[in-house]
Write a protein that holds these residues in place. Structure first.
Motif, PDB file in Angstrom:
ATOM      1  N   PRO A 115       0.813  -1.218   0.000  1.00 30.02           N
ATOM      2  CA  PRO A 115       0.000   0.000   0.000  1.00 30.02           C
ATOM      3  C   PRO A 115       0.849   1.271   0.000  1.00 30.02           C
ATOM      4  CG  PRO A 115       0.156  -0.865   2.214  1.00 30.02           C
ATOM      5  CD  PRO A 115       0.887  -1.841   1.337  1.00 30.02           C
ATOM      6  N   GLU A 116       0.207   2.359  -0.402  1.00 30.52           N
ATOM      7  CA  GLU A 116       0.739   3.688  -0.192  1.00 30.52           C
ATOM      8  C   GLU A 116      -0.053   4.334   0.938  1.00 30.52           C
ATOM      9  OE1 GLU A 116       0.563   5.810  -3.845  1.00 30.52           O
ATOM     10  OE2 GLU A 116       1.994   4.472  -4.884  1.00 30.52           O
ATOM     11  N   ALA A 117       0.449   5.457   1.437  1.00 30.61           N
ATOM     12  CA  ALA A 117      -0.180   6.086   2.600  1.00 30.61           C
ATOM     13  C   ALA A 117      -1.634   6.470   2.345  1.00 30.61           C
ATOM     14  CB  ALA A 117       0.618   7.310   3.031  1.00 30.61           C
ATOM     15  N   THR A 118      -1.959   6.752   1.095  1.00 31.28           N
ATOM     16  CA  THR A 118      -3.320   7.187   0.774  1.00 31.28           C
ATOM     17  C   THR A 118      -4.282   6.036   0.518  1.00 31.28           C
ATOM     18  OG1 THR A 118      -2.616   7.428  -1.529  1.00 31.28           O
ATOM     19  CG2 THR A 118      -2.597   9.413  -0.153  1.00 31.28           C
ATOM     20  N   ASP A 119      -3.784   4.805   0.538  1.00 31.37           N
ATOM     21  CA  ASP A 119      -4.642   3.645   0.294  1.00 31.37           C
ATOM     22  C   ASP A 119      -5.456   3.279   1.534  1.00 31.37           C
ATOM     23  OD1 ASP A 119      -3.854   3.292  -2.332  1.00 31.37           O
ATOM     24  OD2 ASP A 119      -2.210   1.933  -1.812  1.00 31.37           O
ATOM     25  N   THR A 120      -6.548   2.570   1.288  1.00 31.90           N
ATOM     26  CA  THR A 120      -7.307   1.937   2.367  1.00 31.90           C
ATOM     27  C   THR A 120      -6.859   0.483   2.455  1.00 31.90           C
ATOM     28  OG1 THR A 120      -9.228   3.369   2.153  1.00 31.90           O
ATOM     29  CG2 THR A 120      -9.606   1.218   3.129  1.00 31.90           C
ATOM     30  N   VAL A 121      -6.612   0.043   3.678  1.00 32.04           N
ATOM     31  CA  VAL A 121      -6.131  -1.326   3.858  1.00 32.04           C
ATOM     32  C   VAL A 121      -7.088  -2.109   4.747  1.00 32.04           C
ATOM     33  CG1 VAL A 121      -3.703  -0.724   3.553  1.00 32.04           C
ATOM     34  CG2 VAL A 121      -4.694  -0.643   5.844  1.00 32.04           C
ATOM     35  N   GLU A 122      -7.083  -3.413   4.553  1.00 31.79           N
ATOM     36  CA  GLU A 122      -7.833  -4.335   5.407  1.00 31.79           C
ATOM     37  C   GLU A 122      -6.818  -5.179   6.156  1.00 31.79           C
ATOM     38  OE1 GLU A 122     -11.052  -8.051   5.163  1.00 31.79           O
ATOM     39  OE2 GLU A 122     -10.334  -7.061   3.344  1.00 31.79           O
ATOM     40  N   VAL A 123      -6.936  -5.197   7.499  1.00 30.17           N
ATOM     41  CA  VAL A 123      -5.945  -5.900   8.307  1.00 30.17           C
ATOM     42  C   VAL A 123      -6.611  -6.678   9.429  1.00 30.17           C
ATOM     43  CG1 VAL A 123      -4.199  -4.106   7.883  1.00 30.17           C
ATOM     44  CG2 VAL A 123      -5.598  -3.998   9.944  1.00 30.17           C
ATOM     45  N   HIS A 124      -5.863  -7.655   9.936  1.00 28.98           N
ATOM     46  CA  HIS A 124      -6.102  -8.254  11.238  1.00 28.98           C
ATOM     47  C   HIS A 124      -4.924  -7.838  12.111  1.00 28.98           C
ATOM     48  CE1 HIS A 124      -9.530 -10.626  12.140  1.00 28.98           C
ATOM     49  NE2 HIS A 124      -9.377 -11.538  11.187  1.00 28.98           N
ATOM     50  N   TYR A 125      -5.191  -7.592  13.404  1.00 24.97           N
ATOM     51  CA  TYR A 125      -4.080  -7.155  14.267  1.00 24.97           C
ATOM     52  C   TYR A 125      -4.380  -7.436  15.728  1.00 24.97           C
ATOM     53  CZ  TYR A 125      -6.981  -3.224  15.717  1.00 24.97           C
ATOM     54  OH  TYR A 125      -7.995  -2.467  16.241  1.00 24.97           O
ATOM     55  N   ARG A 134     -12.374  -9.603  18.203  1.00 23.09           N
ATOM     56  CA  ARG A 134     -13.696  -9.216  17.702  1.00 23.09           C
ATOM     57  C   ARG A 134     -14.184 -10.129  16.603  1.00 23.09           C
ATOM     58  NH1 ARG A 134     -11.150  -4.172  18.256  1.00 23.09           N
ATOM     59  NH2 ARG A 134     -10.677  -4.075  16.033  1.00 23.09           N
ATOM     60  N   GLY A 135     -13.277 -10.920  16.030  1.00 17.15           N
ATOM     61  CA  GLY A 135     -13.669 -11.866  14.998  1.00 17.15           C
ATOM     62  C   GLY A 135     -13.908 -11.264  13.638  1.00 17.15           C
ATOM     63  N   GLN A 136     -13.348 -10.069  13.385  1.00 17.66           N
ATOM     64  CA  GLN A 136     -13.508  -9.468  12.074  1.00 17.66           C
ATOM     65  C   GLN A 136     -12.346  -8.524  11.790  1.00 17.66           C
ATOM     66  OE1 GLN A 136     -17.280  -7.446  12.249  1.00 17.66           O
ATOM     67  NE2 GLN A 136     -16.477  -5.732  13.419  1.00 17.66           N
ATOM     68  N   THR A 137     -11.980  -8.446  10.515  1.00 19.58           N
ATOM     69  CA  THR A 137     -10.914  -7.536  10.112  1.00 19.58           C
ATOM     70  C   THR A 137     -11.404  -6.093  10.204  1.00 19.58           C
ATOM     71  OG1 THR A 137     -11.611  -7.683   7.805  1.00 19.58           O
ATOM     72  CG2 THR A 137      -9.902  -9.243   8.555  1.00 19.58           C
ATOM     73  N   ILE A 138     -10.467  -5.163  10.053  1.00 24.67           N
ATOM     74  CA  ILE A 138     -10.802  -3.746  10.082  1.00 24.67           C
ATOM     75  C   ILE A 138     -10.216  -3.085   8.844  1.00 24.67           C
ATOM     76  CG2 ILE A 138      -8.777  -3.294  11.535  1.00 24.67           C
ATOM     77  CD1 ILE A 138     -10.216  -0.887  12.674  1.00 24.67           C
ATOM     78  N   GLU A 139     -10.946  -2.122   8.290  1.00 27.35           N
ATOM     79  CA  GLU A 139     -10.470  -1.347   7.146  1.00 27.35           C
ATOM     80  C   GLU A 139     -10.332   0.117   7.547  1.00 27.35           C
ATOM     81  OE1 GLU A 139     -12.782  -1.783   3.626  1.00 27.35           O
ATOM     82  OE2 GLU A 139     -12.849  -3.981   3.730  1.00 27.35           O
ATOM     83  N   PHE A 140      -9.294   0.785   7.037  1.00 32.85           N
ATOM     84  CA  PHE A 140      -9.105   2.198   7.320  1.00 32.85           C
ATOM     85  C   PHE A 140      -8.126   2.800   6.321  1.00 32.85           C
ATOM     86  CE2 PHE A 140      -6.420  -0.414  10.052  1.00 32.85           C
ATOM     87  CZ  PHE A 140      -5.153  -0.001   9.681  1.00 32.85           C
TER      88      PHE A 140
END
Length: 331
Positions: free
Chosen positions: A241-251, A267-273
């Motif tokens: 990704p680049e800084a301006t992209d939206t990513v989906e992660v587990h963490y 929580r059992g689900q990924t997060i996008e931001f």
């Protein structure tokens, strides 16, 4: 609770007693005959609260507050004579139940403290307990009732004290409506002081940890001071990704002592931001990854939440953070 976003606000809720929900009484099958021995014009009659005027309710409340104050002071006067009970100039009473190690830190009022506690009324009724919840409480010491602010400063890490708190150092005549604490109730708290935190202590610990960690096998350090370790590599054609992209992660995020403060796995689900809307350590670190990669990041305070931490916890001022991050997709 997602702690990554810069705009996240975490409110402290220390020592606040939740009101109990009242069940719906429902409708009785048979309506009873109204009583005939109550004079509705008699102010001393057995009227329900709903039928009383505001002045009558205020008078009832003041009567209860006066009775509770007399009972609280009688209890405290008697309690002060017990062996092992100390009394401060403010009227706070305490007993030392257990002493911690000699090198344990003592807090000042502006410090962030981590404690376990059990709160009871003078008759032994428990109204709050971090132990019952299974999680220690963390809060700025100057943002709780005065009896706590004063009392916990007498302690050192590892100590266990019992505090007998006069109404004037607790909730006085104005406890939370609907809670177990009445007006002018004296309170008893068993408190274990686990950890004292402040910006200077935390920064010293963070720097020491990061300096040692940098020398371990597999740890790489960027120019900013961000440290990372590659745990798993994804496919060779995965996007970065680049800084301006939206990513989906587990963490998963933990403090240096291993305490988990946030986890998408839990929580059992990924997060996008958007990658440029999170803490600086994430914005930089996730750009080093490709889809399918799993990294461990060791983030200095300056690239995390800095001197402010997260208000009320769980992240203290100048704390270094550890995140395990799996980059699922670049949007």
């Amino acid at each position: 609770m997602r702690l990554l976003l810069k705009t996240t606000a975490i409110a402290a809720a220390v020592l606040m007693i939740a009101a109990c929900d009242r069940p719906d009484p429902g409708e009785p099958e048979d309506q009873p005959e109204p009583p005939t021995d109550i004079n509705p014009t008699d102010p001393d009659g057995d009227l329900p609260d709903e039928a009383k005027s505001g002045a009558e309710l205020a008078a009832d409340f003041q009567k209860l507050a006066t009775e509770n104050l007399a009972a609280s002071m009688a209890f405290l006067d008697q309690n002060a004579q017990r062996e092992g009970v100390e009394v401060t100039d403010s009227g706070l009473q305490y007993m030392v139940l257990e002493e911690g190690p000699e090198d344990g830190r003592s807090p000042v009022s502006t410090d962030l403290v981590t404690v376990h506690y059990v709160g009871t009324l003078k008759d032994g009724v428990e109204f709050d307990s971090s132990r019952a919840r299974g999680a220690a409480a963390q809060f700025p010491l100057n943002q709780v009732i005065p009896g706590w602010t004063e009392g916990v400063q007498l302690m050192s890490e590892g100590d266990r004290y019992r505090f007998f708190v006069p109404p004037s150092l607790a909730y006085g005549e104005n406890p939370r409506p609907g809670g177990a604490i009445g007006p002018n109730d004296a309170l008893i708290f068993d408190v274990e002081l686990i950890k004292v935190k402040n910006p200077e202590i935390n920064l010293e610990e963070a720097n020491a940890f990061l300096a040692e960690n940098a020398g371990k096998d597999g740890i790489q350090t960027t120019e900013s001071g961000l440290q990372y370790q590659v745990l798993t590599e994804g496919p060779s054609d995965g996007k970065s990704p680049e800084a301006t992209d939206t990513v989906e992660v587990h963490y998963q995020g933990t403090l240096l002592n291993g305490t988990e403060f946030d986890s998408s796995y839990s929580r059992g689900q990924t997060i996008e931001f958007p990658l440029n809307r999170v803490i600086a350590g994430w914005t930089e670190g996730v750009q080093l990854m490709s889809e399918g990669d799993k990294f461990r990041f060791f983030i200095p305070p300056a690239l995390a939440y800095g001197e402010t931490g997260t208000p009320g916890g769980p992240i203290g001022p100048n704390e270094a953070l550890i995140f395990e991050v799996e980059l699922v997709a670049v949007k």
